[in-house]
Design an enzyme around this catalytic site. Sequence first.
Site, PDB file in Angstrom:
ATOM      1  N   SER A   1      36.529  29.220  40.765  1.00  0.00           N
ATOM      2  CA  SER A   1      37.474  28.109  41.196  1.00  0.00           C
ATOM      3  C   SER A   1      36.582  26.779  40.804  1.00  0.00           C
ATOM      4  CB  SER A   1      37.875  28.054  42.740  1.00  0.00           C
ATOM      5  OG  SER A   1      38.630  27.017  42.805  1.00  0.00           O
TER       6      SER A   1
ATOM      7  N   GLN B   1      37.782  28.715  36.586  1.00  0.00           N
ATOM      8  CA  GLN B   1      39.109  28.450  36.836  1.00  0.00           C
ATOM      9  C   GLN B   1      39.454  26.846  36.923  1.00  0.00           C
ATOM     10  OE1 GLN B   1      40.183  27.301  39.778  1.00  0.00           O
ATOM     11  NE2 GLN B   1      42.349  27.116  39.368  1.00  0.00           N
TER      12      GLN B   1
ATOM     13  N   TYR C   1      42.609  23.695  37.449  1.00  0.00           N
ATOM     14  CA  TYR C   1      43.923  23.080  37.760  1.00  0.00           C
ATOM     15  C   TYR C   1      44.141  21.943  36.650  1.00  0.00           C
ATOM     16  CZ  TYR C   1      43.511  25.714  42.230  1.00  0.00           C
ATOM     17  OH  TYR C   1      43.524  26.722  43.058  1.00  0.00           O
TER      18      TYR C   1
ATOM     19  N   THR D   1      45.243  27.822  36.553  1.00  0.00           N
ATOM     20  CA  THR D   1      46.061  28.190  37.416  1.00  0.00           C
ATOM     21  C   THR D   1      47.280  27.098  37.719  1.00  0.00           C
ATOM     22  OG1 THR D   1      44.186  29.013  38.661  1.00  0.00           O
ATOM     23  CG2 THR D   1      46.311  28.614  39.938  1.00  0.00           C
TER      24      THR D   1
ATOM     25  N   LYS E   1      47.319  31.889  34.971  1.00  0.00           N
ATOM     26  CA  LYS E   1      47.825  32.317  36.137  1.00  0.00           C
ATOM     27  C   LYS E   1      48.930  31.748  37.001  1.00  0.00           C
ATOM     28  CE  LYS E   1      45.250  33.473  40.537  1.00  0.00           C
ATOM     29  NZ  LYS E   1      45.929  33.090  41.511  1.00  0.00           N
TER      30      LYS E   1
ATOM     31  N   HIS F   1      50.173  33.105  43.954  1.00  0.00           N
ATOM     32  CA  HIS F   1      48.883  32.462  44.654  1.00  0.00           C
ATOM     33  C   HIS F   1      48.780  32.928  46.207  1.00  0.00           C
ATOM     34  CE1 HIS F   1      46.268  29.061  43.657  1.00  0.00           C
ATOM     35  NE2 HIS F   1      45.949  28.963  45.093  1.00  0.00           N
TER      36      HIS F   1
ATOM     37  N   ASP G   1      47.976  39.730  40.596  1.00  0.00           N
ATOM     38  CA  ASP G   1      47.243  39.719  41.899  1.00  0.00           C
ATOM     39  C   ASP G   1      48.164  39.450  43.020  1.00  0.00           C
ATOM     40  OD1 ASP G   1      47.431  36.271  42.373  1.00  0.00           O
ATOM     41  OD2 ASP G   1      47.107  36.490  40.392  1.00  0.00           O
ATOM     42  N   GLY G   2      47.469  39.632  44.154  1.00  0.00           N
ATOM     43  CA  GLY G   2      48.747  39.486  45.279  1.00  0.00           C
ATOM     44  C   GLY G   2      48.970  40.952  45.934  1.00  0.00           C
ATOM     45  N   GLY G   3      48.124  40.910  47.410  1.00  0.00           N
ATOM     46  CA  GLY G   3      48.563  41.932  48.067  1.00  0.00           C
ATOM     47  C   GLY G   3      47.613  43.409  47.637  1.00  0.00           C
TER      48      GLY G   3
ATOM     49  N   ARG H   1      44.941  45.915  48.243  1.00  0.00           N
ATOM     50  CA  ARG H   1      43.999  46.317  49.229  1.00  0.00           C
ATOM     51  C   ARG H   1      43.206  47.601  49.300  1.00  0.00           C
ATOM     52  NH1 ARG H   1      45.239  41.622  49.935  1.00  0.00           N
ATOM     53  NH2 ARG H   1      46.131  40.602  51.432  1.00  0.00           N
TER      54      ARG H   1
ATOM     55  N   GLY I   1      41.470  38.676  45.942  1.00  0.00           N
ATOM     56  CA  GLY I   1      41.337  37.350  46.492  1.00  0.00           C
ATOM     57  C   GLY I   1      40.761  37.824  47.731  1.00  0.00           C
ATOM     58  N   ARG I   2      41.789  37.930  48.998  1.00  0.00           N
ATOM     59  CA  ARG I   2      41.329  38.232  50.153  1.00  0.00           C
ATOM     60  C   ARG I   2      40.234  39.293  50.743  1.00  0.00           C
ATOM     61  NH1 ARG I   2      46.732  36.093  50.537  1.00  0.00           N
ATOM     62  NH2 ARG I   2      47.003  34.124  51.732  1.00  0.00           N
TER      63      ARG I   2
END
Length: 413
Positions: A108, A128, A130, A156, A254, A278, A309-311, A313, A332-333
Site C-alpha cells: 500500500s 498500490q 490511490y 485502488t 482494483k 474494499h 478480493d473480499g471474504g 478465508r 487481506g484480513r
Amino acid sequence: MSNGWFESVAEAQRRARKRLPSFVYGALVAGSERGNTLRDNRAAFDELGFAPRTAGQSDKRELETRVLGQRMSLPVIISPTGVQAVHPDGEVAVARAAAARGVAVGLSSFATKPVEEVVAANPRTFFQMYWLGGRDDMLRRIERARRAGAVGLIVTLDWSFSHGRDWGSPRIPQRLTVAEALRLAPGSVTRPRWLLAYARTGRLPDLTVPNMAEAGAPAPTFFGAYGQWLATPPPTWEDVRWLRERWDGPFLLKGVLRVDEAKRAVDAGVSAISVSNHGGNNVDGAPATIRALPSIAEAVGDQVEVLLDGGVRRGGDVVKALALGARAVMIGRAYLWGLAANGQAGVENVLDILRGGIDSTLRGIGRSSVHELDRSDVVIPPGFERALGVAETEPAAVARETATPRILAEVND
C-alpha cells in the site's frame, strides 16, 4: 503447539483478537456503517456449494498459475493494506512470508514500510496507489516504484473511508506520541505480548506513511495523506487511461463491481481488474464480490485477467472464486490475523492453510488443476448473482432478474 502453529484462519483471527489491543483489532474488522457488505462478503461464500466426485481423481493436483506476468505457487496474492500496526515488522514480514511461499505481495501507498525494503524482501511486489494529489505527484510515486523494482502497479478506486460505523470506529491518532500512548495504555497493558514486541524494537508503532513522502521531506502521517486524498477530485476514466500510459508493466485496477465499468477498464488499457468492495469498507449495501464476479468474468475475462478480493478465508473459497471466473484471489484480513498471531511465520501459516484447502477441495471435486475449474464444480442457488451495470436488454440481466432480496444474518466476519 509450541511454535505457535494454527490450523485455520478462524483460529488465527481468535489469536489476533486475544493478542491485539481493542483499538488495533477493531480497525482490522471494521466495515462501513452497519457492515452489511462486510458480512455479505463472507456469507455469500457459504451459500455456494460444491459438486463432488468420488472416484477417478488424480493423485497429484496442480495449484501453480501465472498472474500479471508472475509465476505463482498458488492463485493467491497478498492484497495491499495500510498501516500494519499489528506487528513491528509489518509489511516486510508479510513480503518475506509471501516470498517463502511463492506468491506476490501488494504494498500500500499507506504502508508503514518503504517500497524499497519490501521489494528487497520480495521481488514480486506490486505497488498500490490511490488517485491522490496532482498528476506530478502521481508520476513521482510511479517513478519511485519503478526505481525500487516493483513488478506492477495496483490502482485502488474502491475506497470512500466511511466514518459512520454503527458499532463505533476506533480512534486512530495522527501520531503515536507519548501522550497518545498514555491515553491508549489501558487497552495496551492488557495485551502485553503486543506491547512487548514493540518494546523490544525501542520504538512505538509508526503511523507515518513513507511511500507518500516527497523527496527530502519527512513522511506524512496516515491522516495527513488521507487529507490530501480527500482534497483530490476523484479520477475520471481519462485519468485512469493517462496513468496506465505512464506505467509500461502490469496494471491492476482494483474496485470494479459493475460490468459496464469492467468494459471501461478494458478500454482504458488495464492488464487486470479486481472485483472488490474494499473489504466492506466502501459503500455499505454493495453486493458481495463473489456475487458480482460471474457477470464481470463473463463480460471481460477473455480480454483481461479478473481477480477477486473480499471474504476469502478458506482454500475452498479460492476454488469457488476460480470456478466462477477469477484468475486468482487477493487476501487481506486473513494474512493480517496471521501476522498478528505469529509474525512472518503466521502469514506463512495462513498461506499454507489456503494451499491445503485448495488441494483438498480439488481432490474432493475431482479436478487435477486449478485451470480445470468451471461453473459445473459449484452449486449456485437461485438469485445468488448480482449483475450490476448490465443493460436490461442484455441476456445476463434477464437471466438474473429473479434475484430476490435477502436478510443478512448478523454474523461476525
